[in-house]
Design a protein around this motif. Structure first.
Motif, PDB file in Angstrom:
ATOM      1  N   UNK A 158       0.856  -1.188   0.000  1.00 40.38           N
ATOM      2  CA  UNK A 158       0.000   0.000   0.000  1.00 40.38           C
ATOM      3  C   UNK A 158       0.891   1.236   0.000  1.00 40.38           C
ATOM      4  N   UNK A 159       0.374   2.312  -0.549  1.00 40.21           N
ATOM      5  CA  UNK A 159       1.119   3.577  -0.546  1.00 40.21           C
ATOM      6  C   UNK A 159       0.189   4.711  -0.169  1.00 40.21           C
ATOM      7  N   UNK A 160       0.759   5.810   0.331  1.00 41.17           N
ATOM      8  CA  UNK A 160      -0.093   6.949   0.659  1.00 41.17           C
ATOM      9  C   UNK A 160       0.708   8.248   0.775  1.00 41.17           C
ATOM     10  N   UNK A 161      -0.001   9.342   0.602  1.00 43.16           N
ATOM     11  CA  UNK A 161       0.508  10.682   0.909  1.00 43.16           C
ATOM     12  C   UNK A 161      -0.635  11.419   1.591  1.00 43.16           C
ATOM     13  N   UNK A 162      -0.337  12.096   2.712  1.00 44.75           N
ATOM     14  CA  UNK A 162      -1.361  12.863   3.426  1.00 44.75           C
ATOM     15  C   UNK A 162      -0.809  14.232   3.739  1.00 44.75           C
ATOM     16  N   UNK A 163      -1.634  15.253   3.558  1.00 36.71           N
ATOM     17  CA  UNK A 163      -1.196  16.604   3.894  1.00 36.71           C
ATOM     18  C   UNK A 163      -2.414  17.442   4.265  1.00 36.71           C
ATOM     19  N   UNK A 164      -2.357  18.123   5.374  1.00 36.50           N
ATOM     20  CA  UNK A 164      -3.426  19.042   5.770  1.00 36.50           C
ATOM     21  C   UNK A 164      -4.607  18.333   6.420  1.00 36.50           C
ATOM     22  N   UNK A 165      -5.587  19.137   6.821  1.00 33.43           N
ATOM     23  CA  UNK A 165      -6.777  18.662   7.521  1.00 33.43           C
ATOM     24  C   UNK A 165      -7.853  18.357   6.476  1.00 33.43           C
ATOM     25  N   UNK A 166      -7.945  17.071   6.086  1.00 35.53           N
ATOM     26  CA  UNK A 166      -8.814  16.698   4.968  1.00 35.53           C
ATOM     27  C   UNK A 166     -10.283  16.953   5.299  1.00 35.53           C
ATOM     28  N   UNK A 167     -10.725  16.501   6.485  1.00 36.22           N
ATOM     29  CA  UNK A 167     -12.137  16.666   6.843  1.00 36.22           C
ATOM     30  C   UNK A 167     -12.503  18.142   6.894  1.00 36.22           C
ATOM     31  N   UNK A 168     -11.605  18.927   7.488  1.00 37.31           N
ATOM     32  CA  UNK A 168     -11.863  20.363   7.580  1.00 37.31           C
ATOM     33  C   UNK A 168     -11.938  21.002   6.204  1.00 37.31           C
ATOM     34  N   UNK A 169     -11.045  20.578   5.322  1.00 42.94           N
ATOM     35  CA  UNK A 169     -11.014  21.190   3.984  1.00 42.94           C
ATOM     36  C   UNK A 169     -12.256  20.807   3.187  1.00 42.94           C
ATOM     37  N   UNK A 170     -12.719  19.558   3.338  1.00 48.78           N
ATOM     38  CA  UNK A 170     -13.965  19.181   2.654  1.00 48.78           C
ATOM     39  C   UNK A 170     -15.155  19.915   3.267  1.00 48.78           C
ATOM     40  N   UNK A 171     -15.122  20.079   4.596  1.00 46.79           N
ATOM     41  CA  UNK A 171     -16.227  20.798   5.241  1.00 46.79           C
ATOM     42  C   UNK A 171     -16.318  22.220   4.710  1.00 46.79           C
ATOM     43  N   UNK A 172     -15.182  22.794   4.384  1.00 47.57           N
ATOM     44  CA  UNK A 172     -15.166  24.172   3.879  1.00 47.57           C
ATOM     45  C   UNK A 172     -15.415  24.276   2.381  1.00 47.57           C
ATOM     46  N   UNK A 173     -15.514  23.129   1.711  1.00 49.96           N
ATOM     47  CA  UNK A 173     -15.720  23.174   0.253  1.00 49.96           C
ATOM     48  C   UNK A 173     -17.161  23.549  -0.054  1.00 49.96           C
ATOM     49  N   UNK A 174     -17.333  24.417  -1.032  1.00 48.03           N
ATOM     50  CA  UNK A 174     -18.695  24.822  -1.406  1.00 48.03           C
ATOM     51  C   UNK A 174     -19.236  23.947  -2.527  1.00 48.03           C
ATOM     52  N   UNK A 175     -18.315  23.358  -3.283  1.00 46.93           N
ATOM     53  CA  UNK A 175     -18.722  22.462  -4.359  1.00 46.93           C
ATOM     54  C   UNK A 175     -17.889  21.192  -4.211  1.00 46.93           C
ATOM     55  N   UNK A 176     -18.535  20.061  -4.390  1.00 45.27           N
ATOM     56  CA  UNK A 176     -17.812  18.810  -4.245  1.00 45.27           C
ATOM     57  C   UNK A 176     -18.217  17.888  -5.385  1.00 45.27           C
ATOM     58  N   UNK A 177     -17.253  17.132  -5.863  1.00 43.27           N
ATOM     59  CA  UNK A 177     -17.563  16.248  -6.977  1.00 43.27           C
ATOM     60  C   UNK A 177     -16.780  14.966  -6.782  1.00 43.27           C
ATOM     61  N   UNK A 178     -17.358  13.854  -7.202  1.00 43.73           N
ATOM     62  CA  UNK A 178     -16.601  12.606  -7.083  1.00 43.73           C
ATOM     63  C   UNK A 178     -16.845  11.725  -8.283  1.00 43.73           C
ATOM     64  N   UNK A 179     -15.960  10.756  -8.457  1.00 48.53           N
ATOM     65  CA  UNK A 179     -16.099   9.878  -9.610  1.00 48.53           C
ATOM     66  C   UNK A 179     -15.272   8.623  -9.455  1.00 48.53           C
ATOM     67  N   UNK A 180     -15.667   7.605 -10.216  1.00 49.21           N
ATOM     68  CA  UNK A 180     -14.914   6.356 -10.227  1.00 49.21           C
ATOM     69  C   UNK A 180     -14.489   6.078 -11.661  1.00 49.21           C
ATOM     70  N   UNK A 181     -13.240   5.710 -11.818  1.00 47.37           N
ATOM     71  CA  UNK A 181     -12.669   5.519 -13.155  1.00 47.37           C
ATOM     72  C   UNK A 181     -11.970   4.164 -13.227  1.00 47.37           C
ATOM     73  N   UNK A 182     -12.043   3.545 -14.392  1.00 43.12           N
ATOM     74  CA  UNK A 182     -11.408   2.238 -14.556  1.00 43.12           C
ATOM     75  C   UNK A 182     -10.550   2.180 -15.816  1.00 43.12           C
ATOM     76  N   UNK A 183      -9.452   1.469 -15.691  1.00 45.63           N
ATOM     77  CA  UNK A 183      -8.586   1.220 -16.854  1.00 45.63           C
ATOM     78  C   UNK A 183      -8.198  -0.256 -16.848  1.00 45.63           C
ATOM     79  N   UNK A 184      -7.797  -0.776 -17.994  1.00 47.52           N
ATOM     80  CA  UNK A 184      -7.450  -2.188 -18.104  1.00 47.52           C
ATOM     81  C   UNK A 184      -5.962  -2.420 -18.330  1.00 47.52           C
ATOM     82  N   UNK A 185      -5.592  -3.695 -18.523  1.00 44.32           N
ATOM     83  CA  UNK A 185      -4.212  -4.008 -18.908  1.00 44.32           C
ATOM     84  C   UNK A 185      -3.910  -3.352 -20.251  1.00 44.32           C
ATOM     85  N   UNK A 186      -2.715  -2.819 -20.383  1.00 46.02           N
ATOM     86  CA  UNK A 186      -2.296  -2.307 -21.685  1.00 46.02           C
ATOM     87  C   UNK A 186      -0.954  -2.931 -22.044  1.00 46.02           C
TER      88      UNK A 186
END
Lengths: 53, 911
Positions: free
Chosen positions: B315-343
């Motif tokens: 597993x890998x990760x990078x974390x920076x800043x207060x994520x919950x706080x920053x989302x709470x302060x967001x006025x617009x939010x968008x999400x999506x799921x994307x898929x790619x295959x073997x190439x």
């Protein structure tokens, strides 16, 4: 088809005419897509023949 | 009936056995005409194009039995007669040959066209060359070269001393590529070499038992030996990252993917080639395979590897800043799921090489991106001491990441070592496609927040990557993606988490971008939706949130300069506006075809992620007045030989023509690392600069002149002009070593990076390249087909060492991006060849406009940055954004095949 005007073939008529096609599902497209694309290509070909394409 | 057939090759009559043999086989193996290449042996790739009675045909599909009385022409003939000289010069001057494996086929097909018309149009060139595939160039420079063949007389002269960097120098190894004399993996053959064939699993997962191999070997005519896992004296494990090395040379008891090797047969070439391996003594017990991330992560999923719980490699990760706080302060939010295959990498040269035992050592000549890594791994497999294996890379006919991993090497090394006889092995195209690494399939979920006025606040990314049966570069993907998933943008808070999951798919490894092309699709497609949601122009939205110098990245790294993303966006602005206006005009007609315009940005760190990756380069002054550059950075078509020579020349302050550039050989060139991670221009370029500068200092001292002196090599005389004084030094009079070297220097450069802390904070890369692509695409609303019209690509390359080579990297990356966006997906067991697996042909790549931004990197040689992977990354998302722009709904699963686009059209309500 012989003797009939291309304009006589509206999309439902073309789809009915192509109903005997049984295309495959594969890597590149679904069978449904192939059936729909065949109808589009035939209707474009007929439109070209009729000079109104 | 005669048992022989007589025909004419390049004007000379030849008589060969009448048989069903392929013409390519006869040309290469019997007549020694190696310029004709073999890429697929199935008439798909066109690398073997020759002229038959003047008409281009695939040599691999032409049985010699049919050739009585006919005339065959190959590149050797067209070169010898001088007929191809204009084409060859044009190819050199345009940079139309990169790796060179498709070049003979292209030149032969183009020669036939030029006999018909001396000034062909672009469509005529595309028609004539449409049957020849190229995976490096993106075809545009090939088209331009053929159209220009009648007007290019001589290739541009070399630049003045000290001015090589920045110059459009033709590639230093170009002549042998356009003459067809470059030696690729399948072209190097030791006399009396035995042939190897590998026995592979037909199942995705199976237990197996080998029968009596000795009995099989002695009962089968032509078979000299059979080897399997029990014959490995060292370690039956390999892998590019030592800590996760897990792949056996030969499987033991269970196979984990279709195409995995269980044994090999070695023997007399003709008989081994004709051998039906269906008779090989192995019994299979097929087991239910795990063919998706979901299946592999299920609670009851059997583990592929004992030590990896839940089929999680890493597993890998990078974390920076207060994520919950920053989302709470967001006025617009968008999400999506994307898929790619073997190439599939789909280089035109399949894996190939040969080997021989020399005393207590083994020498392997092979197509590879990583000679020193190969050497170390093979010594461990054979159980031999360091230095016992010598790797001499052949020319590499495209690599793109997959030739970093071992493929044919262990089989060659083991057979040559055990039998004491030379051996050879060339993978068939299906064997290459089923058994070597692929791009990681991915499923990515991300959520982005912004303020109503269009400022990004928070991003949360989860990426699951299918690393297949073995680790390969899975850890690299899992660690690189979290740094890059946010793109070159600034967020108040950021989190990215990845997991690499084992399945029974083929090993997923390195492919131009290490997971970043996948994550960039997700990010850049969602950014367009977010820009629309806040009502800000899509380019302005990116510009407003762009990373700039002095601002911390998501890992807290701060660059004082060399951050040219805004410059790339600004360079695209007029093109974006023009394209939008043209699209609006075209779409006003309400026809069935609509034009869409899409934009996507990127950043990419050059070199390994937070790990050392030194390069060492050696340079010497030879007694005959030549500078010898021991250039161990493998040139797989990207141009490392040329770039290093340019940098070396300027560091020394001499004319490039004095430099003899020797390619990689683990016995003679120091370790310049692997050709991957867009690191060679940056890392080996710096080592070259340091070594060249150090040799210059030695030469100044030899001549007894100041730092200011201008150096020139005039035959064996070193001429130094220092202010008004000229000193001449006869190098033949100086002491030299056994190799005739008067002075030798070497230098090592390792990029300044730091380890990342527990939150992924630190300085993972010493430099980033930036870029943005603009895609103009036509979408057929009734068929869902997508036709690329133009790609405009702006890249911050720091400093363009060789603009022609960089354009070549951009055009080739764009072509692979088009493939990724619109047509490519490898399905194990279903499309293991180049007629079912589609890659872009000459007709699929539109005009590519390259814009080079030179921000001047503070640590790159002469300010240069890497570009090799960068150029591929933004193309696919720009295309997907153009489709969404055209039809009003996005495609979130690549490739965007016509049925998927048609579904988006229905969703968008355009039809």
């Amino acid at each position: 088809l012989v003797g009939r005007s291309p304009s006589a073939f509206d999309p439902p008529a073309i789809s009915a005419h192509l109903s005997s096609l049984s295309p495959i599902d594969d890597v590149r497209a679904t069978a449904d897509y192939r059936r729909a694309a065949a109808a589009v290509l035939v209707s474009r070909a007929l439109a070209d023949l009729g000079g109104d394409g | 009936m005669s048992t022989s057939v007589t025909f004419d090759v390049n004007g000379a009559s030849v008589q060969v056995d009448r048989s069903a043999r392929r013409l390519t086989d006869v040309l290469r193996e019997e007549l020694g005409l190696w310029a004709t290449k073999v890429g697929c042996d199935a008439g798909d790739c066109g690398a073997c194009t020759v002229l038959l009675d003047g008409e281009p045909v695939s040599g691999c599909m032409t049985p010699v039995g049919r050739l009585a009385g006919r005339h065959v022409e190959t590149l050797e003939g067209l070169h010898a007669s001088g007929e191809a000289s204009g084409l060859q010069s044009a190819f050199l001057s345009h940079g139309a040959a990169q790796c060179g494996i498709c070049t003979p086929g292209m030149l032969v097909a183009a020669s036939a066209l030029l006999r018909e018309t001396s000034a062909p149009s672009e469509p005529q060139v595309m028609d004539a060359l449409g049957g020849v595939l190229c995976r490096c160039t993106g075809y545009r420079k090939i088209v331009a070269a053929v159209m220009d063949a009648r007007t290019v007389d001589v290739v541009e002269a070399s630049p003045p001393a000290g001015k090589a960097v920045g110059h459009r120098v033709p590639r230093v190894d170009g002549a042998r590529k356009v003459e067809g004399t470059d030696v690729f993996g399948a072209d190097r053959v030791f006399d009396d070499a035995l042939l190897i064939r590998v026995v592979r699993s037909p199942h995705h997962r199976a237990r197996f038992q080998l029968g009596d191999l000795d009995a099989y070997a002695s009962a089968t005519p032509g078979v000299i030996a059979v080897f399997s896992a029990g014959d490995i004296d060292g370690r039956n494990r390999f892998g590019v990252i030592p800590a996760t090395a897990d792949q056996p040379v030969f499987a033991e008891a269970e196979v984990r993917f279709r195409g995995e090797a269980v044994a090999m047969v070695v023997g007399e070439p003709d008989r081994i080639e004709a051998l039906d391996l269906a008779g090989f003594p192995v019994t299979w017990e097929a087991l239910p395979p795990l063919m998706s991330i979901d299946e592999a992560l299920a609670d009851d999923a059997p583990p592929l590897h004992d030590a990896r719980d839940g089929n999680v490699l890493i597993r890998g990760h990078v974390r920076r800043g207060d994520l919950d706080g920053a989302f709470a302060g967001a006025e617009v939010e968008i999400e999506g799921e994307f898929e790619t295959g073997f190439i599939e990498h789909a280089y035109i040269e399949p894996e190939a090489g040969c080997a021989r035992r020399v005393g207590d050592r083994v020498e392997i000549q092979v197509t590879t991106q990583s000679p020193h890594m190969d050497r170390v791994e093979l010594e461990e497999i054979l159980g031999l001491p360091p230095g016992a294996v010598r790797i001499v890379p052949t020319a590499v006919g495209g690599g793109f990441g997959s030739k970093l991993d071992l493929s044919v090497q262990p089989f060659l090394a083991l057979a040559a070592w055990k039998l004491g006889r030379p051996v050879r092995l060339t993978y068939t195209r299906p064997e290459s496609m089923m058994s070597t690494t692929k791009r990681h399939p991915s499923r990515q979920c991300l959520r982005i927040g912004a303020t109503r006025d269009g400022r990004l606040t928070a991003m949360d990314y989860v990426g699951e990557f299918d690393t297949g049966a073995y680790a390969s570069w899975g850890a690299t993907v899992a660690n690189r993606v979290p740094v890059h998933a946010g793109g070159p943008y600034v967020y108040d808070a950021y989190r990215a988490r990845t997991v690499a999951v084992h399945t029974n798919g083929p090993p997923a490894g390195a492919f131009r971008g290490f997971g970043v092309p996948q994550s960039t699709i997700a990010l850049e497609c969602l950014l367009d939706e977010l820009a629309d949601a806040v009502g800000v122009d899509r380019l302005e939205f990116r510009r407003r949130n762009a990373l700039t110098a002095g601002v911390p990245t998501v890992t807290g790294q701060v660059f004082a300069s060399g951050v040219g993303y805004v410059d790339c966006l600004d360079a695209l602005r007029p093109h974006f506006d023009r394209a939008r206006a043209e699209a609006a005009e075209l779409n006003a007609g309400h026809g069935s075809r609509v034009r869409g315009v899409g934009l996507a940005g990127m950043w990419y760190g050059c070199g390994n992620t937070a790990l050392p990756n030194p390069s060492t380069i050696k340079v010497g002054l030879r007694r005959d007045g030549r500078i010898v550059l021991y250039q161990g950075a493998v040139d797989m078509g990207q141009g490392a030989n040329t770039v290093m020579t340019q940098i070396c020349a300027d560091a020394l302050g001499v004319d490039m023509a004095c430099i003899v550039t020797l390619g990689a050989d683990t016995d003679t060139t120091p370790d310049a690392g692997k050709s991957s991670a867009s690191r060679q221009t940056f890392v080996s370029g710096n080592a070259t600069f340091l070594a060249g500068s150090s040799l210059r200092a030695r030469m100044l001292a030899l001549a007894g002149v100041s730092d200011e002196a201008h150096l020139q090599l005039d035959g064996p005389t070193l001429v130094a002009r220092d202010r008004d004084a000229t000193t001449e030094l006869d190098l033949r009079a100086l002491d030299a070593d056994d190799g005739g070297m008067v002075a030798v220097t070497s230098a090592t450069y390792d990029p300044p990076t730091t380890l990342l802390d527990e939150d992924g904070q630190g300085d993972p890369y010493a430099q980033f390249g930036f870029g943005a692509h603009l895609a103009e695409m036509d979408v057929d609303l009734d068929l869902g087909t997508v036709v690329p019209r133009r790609i405009t690509a702006a890249h911050d390359v720091g400093r363009a060492v060789n603009p022609t080579l960089i354009e070549g990297q951009i055009e080739g990356g764009v072509a692979q991006g088009i493939g990724m966006a619109l047509m490519e997906e490898f399905l194990p067991g279903r499309n293991e060849n180049l007629h079912d697996y589609l890659i872009p042909t000459i007709g699929d790549v539109p005009e590519v406009v390259s814009i080079l931004v030179e921000s001047g990197d503070p640590v790159g040689p002469y300010g240069a940055k890497g570009i090799g992977e960068h150029s591929l990354i933004p193309t696919a998302p720009a295309i997907l954004n153009a489709i969404r722009d055209a039809v009003g709904a996005g495609v979130r699963r690549v490739p965007a095949t016509p049925d998927r686009v048609l579904a988006a059209i229905a969703e968008g309500g355009t039809r």
